[in-house]
Scaffold this motif. Structure first.
Motif, PDB file in Angstrom:
ATOM      1  N   VAL A  65       2.402  22.874   3.527  1.00  0.00           N
ATOM      2  CA  VAL A  65       1.016  22.471   3.224  1.00  0.00           C
ATOM      3  C   VAL A  65       0.700  21.136   3.897  1.00  0.00           C
ATOM      4  CG1 VAL A  65      -0.564  21.786   1.379  1.00  0.00           C
ATOM      5  CG2 VAL A  65       0.901  23.790   1.076  1.00  0.00           C
ATOM      6  N   LEU A  66       1.637  20.192   3.798  1.00  0.00           N
ATOM      7  CA  LEU A  66       1.423  18.891   4.448  1.00  0.00           C
ATOM      8  C   LEU A  66       1.365  19.035   5.970  1.00  0.00           C
ATOM      9  CD1 LEU A  66       3.684  16.494   2.325  1.00  0.00           C
ATOM     10  CD2 LEU A  66       1.185  16.594   2.393  1.00  0.00           C
ATOM     11  N   GLY A  67       2.206  19.923   6.508  1.00  0.00           N
ATOM     12  CA  GLY A  67       2.219  20.165   7.953  1.00  0.00           C
ATOM     13  C   GLY A  67       0.876  20.678   8.440  1.00  0.00           C
ATOM     14  N   VAL A  68       0.314  21.623   7.691  1.00  0.00           N
ATOM     15  CA  VAL A  68      -0.996  22.186   8.064  1.00  0.00           C
ATOM     16  C   VAL A  68      -2.063  21.091   7.987  1.00  0.00           C
ATOM     17  CG1 VAL A  68      -2.808  23.789   7.351  1.00  0.00           C
ATOM     18  CG2 VAL A  68      -0.419  24.541   7.358  1.00  0.00           C
ATOM     19  N   ILE A  69      -2.053  20.349   6.867  1.00  0.00           N
ATOM     20  CA  ILE A  69      -3.073  19.310   6.671  1.00  0.00           C
ATOM     21  C   ILE A  69      -2.957  18.241   7.769  1.00  0.00           C
ATOM     22  CG2 ILE A  69      -3.819  17.429   5.139  1.00  0.00           C
ATOM     23  CD1 ILE A  69      -3.101  19.288   2.769  1.00  0.00           C
ATOM     24  N   PHE A  70      -1.707  17.826   8.042  1.00  0.00           N
ATOM     25  CA  PHE A  70      -1.504  16.804   9.079  1.00  0.00           C
ATOM     26  C   PHE A  70      -2.025  17.301  10.426  1.00  0.00           C
ATOM     27  CE2 PHE A  70       0.836  15.035  12.624  1.00  0.00           C
ATOM     28  CZ  PHE A  70       0.704  13.671  12.389  1.00  0.00           C
ATOM     29  N   HIS A  71      -1.701  18.564  10.746  1.00  0.00           N
ATOM     30  CA  HIS A  71      -2.063  19.105  12.061  1.00  0.00           C
ATOM     31  C   HIS A  71      -3.574  19.124  12.257  1.00  0.00           C
ATOM     32  CE1 HIS A  71      -0.933  21.195  15.743  1.00  0.00           C
ATOM     33  NE2 HIS A  71      -1.903  22.063  15.538  1.00  0.00           N
ATOM     34  N   PHE A  72      -4.322  19.560  11.234  1.00  0.00           N
ATOM     35  CA  PHE A  72      -5.775  19.623  11.479  1.00  0.00           C
ATOM     36  C   PHE A  72      -6.453  18.265  11.357  1.00  0.00           C
ATOM     37  CE2 PHE A  72      -6.289  21.052   6.917  1.00  0.00           C
ATOM     38  CZ  PHE A  72      -7.256  20.148   6.521  1.00  0.00           C
ATOM     39  N   ILE A  73      -5.947  17.399  10.483  1.00  0.00           N
ATOM     40  CA  ILE A  73      -6.543  16.054  10.410  1.00  0.00           C
ATOM     41  C   ILE A  73      -6.294  15.320  11.735  1.00  0.00           C
ATOM     42  CG2 ILE A  73      -6.350  13.760   9.334  1.00  0.00           C
ATOM     43  CD1 ILE A  73      -6.104  15.124   6.664  1.00  0.00           C
ATOM     44  N   MET A  74      -5.059  15.416  12.236  1.00  0.00           N
ATOM     45  CA  MET A  74      -4.720  14.779  13.513  1.00  0.00           C
ATOM     46  C   MET A  74      -5.577  15.367  14.646  1.00  0.00           C
ATOM     47  SD  MET A  74      -3.082  12.298  14.259  1.00  0.00           S
ATOM     48  CE  MET A  74      -1.937  11.408  15.206  1.00  0.00           C
ATOM     49  N   GLY A  75      -5.806  16.666  14.585  1.00  0.00           N
ATOM     50  CA  GLY A  75      -6.652  17.323  15.584  1.00  0.00           C
ATOM     51  C   GLY A  75      -8.039  16.708  15.614  1.00  0.00           C
ATOM     52  N   PHE A  76      -8.607  16.487  14.436  1.00  0.00           N
ATOM     53  CA  PHE A  76      -9.945  15.874  14.370  1.00  0.00           C
ATOM     54  C   PHE A  76      -9.899  14.416  14.837  1.00  0.00           C
ATOM     55  CE2 PHE A  76     -10.875  19.268  11.105  1.00  0.00           C
ATOM     56  CZ  PHE A  76     -11.812  19.918  11.887  1.00  0.00           C
ATOM     57  N   VAL A  77      -8.851  13.694  14.413  1.00  0.00           N
ATOM     58  CA  VAL A  77      -8.708  12.281  14.810  1.00  0.00           C
ATOM     59  C   VAL A  77      -8.655  12.181  16.341  1.00  0.00           C
ATOM     60  CG1 VAL A  77      -7.129  10.296  14.813  1.00  0.00           C
ATOM     61  CG2 VAL A  77      -7.613  11.496  12.670  1.00  0.00           C
ATOM     62  N   LEU A  78      -7.834  13.046  16.951  1.00  0.00           N
ATOM     63  CA  LEU A  78      -7.689  13.015  18.411  1.00  0.00           C
ATOM     64  C   LEU A  78      -9.016  13.351  19.090  1.00  0.00           C
ATOM     65  CD1 LEU A  78      -4.209  14.711  18.920  1.00  0.00           C
ATOM     66  CD2 LEU A  78      -4.781  12.314  19.253  1.00  0.00           C
ATOM     67  N   GLU A  79      -9.726  14.326  18.534  1.00  0.00           N
ATOM     68  CA  GLU A  79     -11.012  14.728  19.119  1.00  0.00           C
ATOM     69  C   GLU A  79     -11.996  13.546  19.102  1.00  0.00           C
ATOM     70  OE1 GLU A  79     -11.568  17.444  20.644  1.00  0.00           O
ATOM     71  OE2 GLU A  79     -13.751  17.450  20.884  1.00  0.00           O
ATOM     72  N   ILE A  80     -12.028  12.834  17.971  1.00  0.00           N
ATOM     73  CA  ILE A  80     -12.945  11.690  17.848  1.00  0.00           C
ATOM     74  C   ILE A  80     -12.533  10.578  18.821  1.00  0.00           C
ATOM     75  CG2 ILE A  80     -13.706   9.840  16.289  1.00  0.00           C
ATOM     76  CD1 ILE A  80     -13.366  12.030  13.995  1.00  0.00           C
ATOM     77  N   LYS A  81     -11.231  10.298  18.866  1.00  0.00           N
ATOM     78  CA  LYS A  81     -10.742   9.248  19.768  1.00  0.00           C
ATOM     79  C   LYS A  81     -11.033   9.614  21.226  1.00  0.00           C
ATOM     80  CE  LYS A  81      -6.979   7.011  17.242  1.00  0.00           C
ATOM     81  NZ  LYS A  81      -7.453   5.634  17.465  1.00  0.00           N
ATOM     82  N   ASN A  82     -10.850  10.880  21.566  1.00  0.00           N
ATOM     83  CA  ASN A  82     -11.060  11.294  22.947  1.00  0.00           C
ATOM     84  C   ASN A  82     -12.531  11.269  23.335  1.00  0.00           C
ATOM     85  OD1 ASN A  82      -8.358  11.546  23.332  1.00  0.00           O
ATOM     86  ND2 ASN A  82      -8.287  13.756  22.993  1.00  0.00           N
ATOM     87  N   LYS A  83     -13.393  11.606  22.376  1.00  0.00           N
ATOM     88  CA  LYS A  83     -14.835  11.522  22.644  1.00  0.00           C
ATOM     89  C   LYS A  83     -15.209  10.073  22.968  1.00  0.00           C
ATOM     90  CE  LYS A  83     -16.877  15.621  22.062  1.00  0.00           C
ATOM     91  NZ  LYS A  83     -15.791  16.224  22.844  1.00  0.00           N
ATOM     92  N   LYS A  84     -14.584   9.152  22.246  1.00  0.00           N
ATOM     93  CA  LYS A  84     -14.837   7.734  22.470  1.00  0.00           C
ATOM     94  C   LYS A  84     -14.326   7.306  23.845  1.00  0.00           C
ATOM     95  CE  LYS A  84     -14.032   3.422  20.270  1.00  0.00           C
ATOM     96  NZ  LYS A  84     -12.890   2.772  19.629  1.00  0.00           N
TER      97      LYS A  84
END
Lengths: 220, 253
Positions: A65-84
């Motif tokens: 459960v933590l692995g899934v949550i980490f993976h998608f939260i990190m995915g969003f974080v990376l997307e936001i950072k990359n947009k910047k």
């Protein structure tokens, strides 16, 4: 740990580790589910083991459960950072198809589709399961699992949603498999062996789940 | 050759200075020879603009033989245009057809701000180099004989391949995440593969990656676009090697 996640390569490695863990988990998940095609008893037995074994329930399940949550939260974080990092002005004309695959450029969208599916999947199976075992604490019947599985795949809308989700999973894995190895320092993206292995994996695993969903829809 | 050349519409990003909003402007050029390089075609346009009293289009260029890394245009949606393994100056007009509309934009990334028109500030790459892209040796007359440290042919070749990076920034420009990992991967690799680079290896990769992040480059998602658009064919293997170097440096502490 936070120090590692402050670095772009650290985040990349963390993303890849969670991905490889989920890639491994999918094999286990499919291996258990595929037994439902030919033996209700075996499927019940395996499901009962997975559902009651304390090591699976209280060690592996939380990690998953933590692995899934980490993976998608990190995915969003990376997307936001990359947009910047890209900045406010985008190219008027950009020919992404000339140098990269559609899958690699749209991981966030295939990922969001999979996340939407996971919410449905958790409501379908995980929430009733948790309720059965830990909230209402209903009597355990080791033969209930197969019937519950069949019952879920009666409505065609759910089967359709699952099939669409697995197609997105396949697209996500077509880039994700070699990408996660590449992030871990293996030159996997351009190597034939890894490319072919990744392609076979990303087709076979989702196809297996699709076959299971369709099988139980037409055989109940 | 008059009358036989191509007539083209150019859509070019015009921006007065770093603070100007900027916009795409259409220009026509006529009778362009297919043997011209892309920059010669730009020269023709600029001559036309100067003759009619308009401001010429500012663009970076220097050697015009594909080795300096100065030219930096995003042509028809690709860094250095549609050809492979070349910089913009080595792109030739035979890659285009009569009547084409060609879009020409600056390399875009938050870390590469536009200075004017098609000229962008790529000093971020210099600062990354200064953070660790070197070896500290005393060269005051006591240099070693080159053959005193034997290096395998394979390692020497790979280091040389990495060292062919000219730092043009096409990898960043083409990356959907504006990541500089191909550039930094090449610069880390060219030393990591050689014994001379070992002494400072851990500090090098840590400092260069830290500076890369500080400059605001994005996170690599392994699309592989950089390798395809790189004029020097710098391999993705260099990014994988940098990841390994980074892991090793952090595990060692």
């Amino acid at each position: 740990m936070s120090g590692i996640l402050n670095s772009s390569i650290g985040r990349k490695i963390a993303m890849a580790l969670s991905a490889l863990f989920l890639i491994f988990f999918l094999i286990i998940h499919l291996a258990v589910n595929i037994t439902s095609l030919f033996s209700a008893d075996l499927f019940n037995e395996l499901s009962h083991f997975m559902g009651t074994n304390p090591l699976v329930q209280f060690a592996l399940q939380p990690v998953l459960v933590l692995g899934v949550i980490f993976h998608f939260i990190m995915g969003f974080v990376l997307e936001i950072k990359n947009k910047k990092a890209v900045g406010n002005i985008s190219y008027k004309r950009n020919n992404g198809a000339a140098n990269s695959s559609w899958m690699s450029r749209n991981m966030i969208y295939s990922g969001i589709a999979i996340l939407a599916f996971l919410i449905l999947h958790f409501i379908d199976f995980w929430v009733p399961e948790m309720n059965h075992k830990y909230i209402e604490v209903l009597p355990e019947d080791p033969t209930r699992y197969f019937g519950e599985l069949q019952h879920k795949f009666v409505p065609i809308w759910r089967v359709a949603a699952y099939v669409v989700a697995f197609i997105f999973l396949s697209l996500h894995l077509m880039h994700g498999f070699t990408s996660s190895l590449q992030s871990m320092g293996v030159s996997a993206i351009r190597k034939k062996f890894y490319k072919n292995f990744g392609l076979v994996y990303s087709i076979v695993i989702p196809l297996g789940f699709i076959i299971i969903a369709l099988f139980h829809h037409f055989n109940h | 050759m008059s009358g036989k050349g191509m007539n083209l519409t150019l859509q070019i990003w015009r921006q007065k200075d770093a603070n100007d909003k900027g916009k795409m402007v259409d220009y026509k050029v006529t009778d362009i020879s297919e043997h011209m390089s892309f920059l010669e075609m730009m020269d023709v346009l600029n001559e036309q603009l100067v003759n009619s009293g308009e401001e010429p289009v500012a663009f970076d260029h220097d050697c015009r033989e594909g080795i300096c890394g100065m030219c930096s245009m995003y042509i028809n949606g690709e860094a250095h245009g549609p050809d492979r393994g070349i910089t913009t100056c080595q792109l030739h007009m035979r890659m285009f057809n009569d009547g084409d509309t060609i879009t020409i934009e600056p390399f875009r990334a938050a870390a590469f701000p536009v200075i004017k028109d098609l000229v962008v500030d790529r000093m971020a790459f210099e600062r990354i180099q200064q953070a660790g892209g070197f070896i500290s040796v005393n060269t005051s007359g006591n240099t070693q004989d080159a053959n005193s440290l034997p290096i395998s042919k394979h390692a020497a070749d790979e280091a040389m391949d990495a060292a062919t990076c000219i730092g043009c920034g096409a990898c960043v420009a083409t990356c959907k995440n504006s990541s500089a990992m191909l550039f930094v991967g090449a610069k880390v690799s060219q030393y990591a593969l050689l014994p001379q680079g070992q002494v400072e290896a851990a500090d090098r990769v840590k400092n260069m990656v830290a500076q890369m992040d500080l400059e605001g480059f994005g996170n690599c998602t392994n699309t592989g676009a950089c390798e395809i658009e790189c004029p020097k064919g710098i391999s993705l293997d260099n990014i994988a090697r940098m990841n390994r170097e980074f892991m090793a440096a952090n595990i060692k502490g």
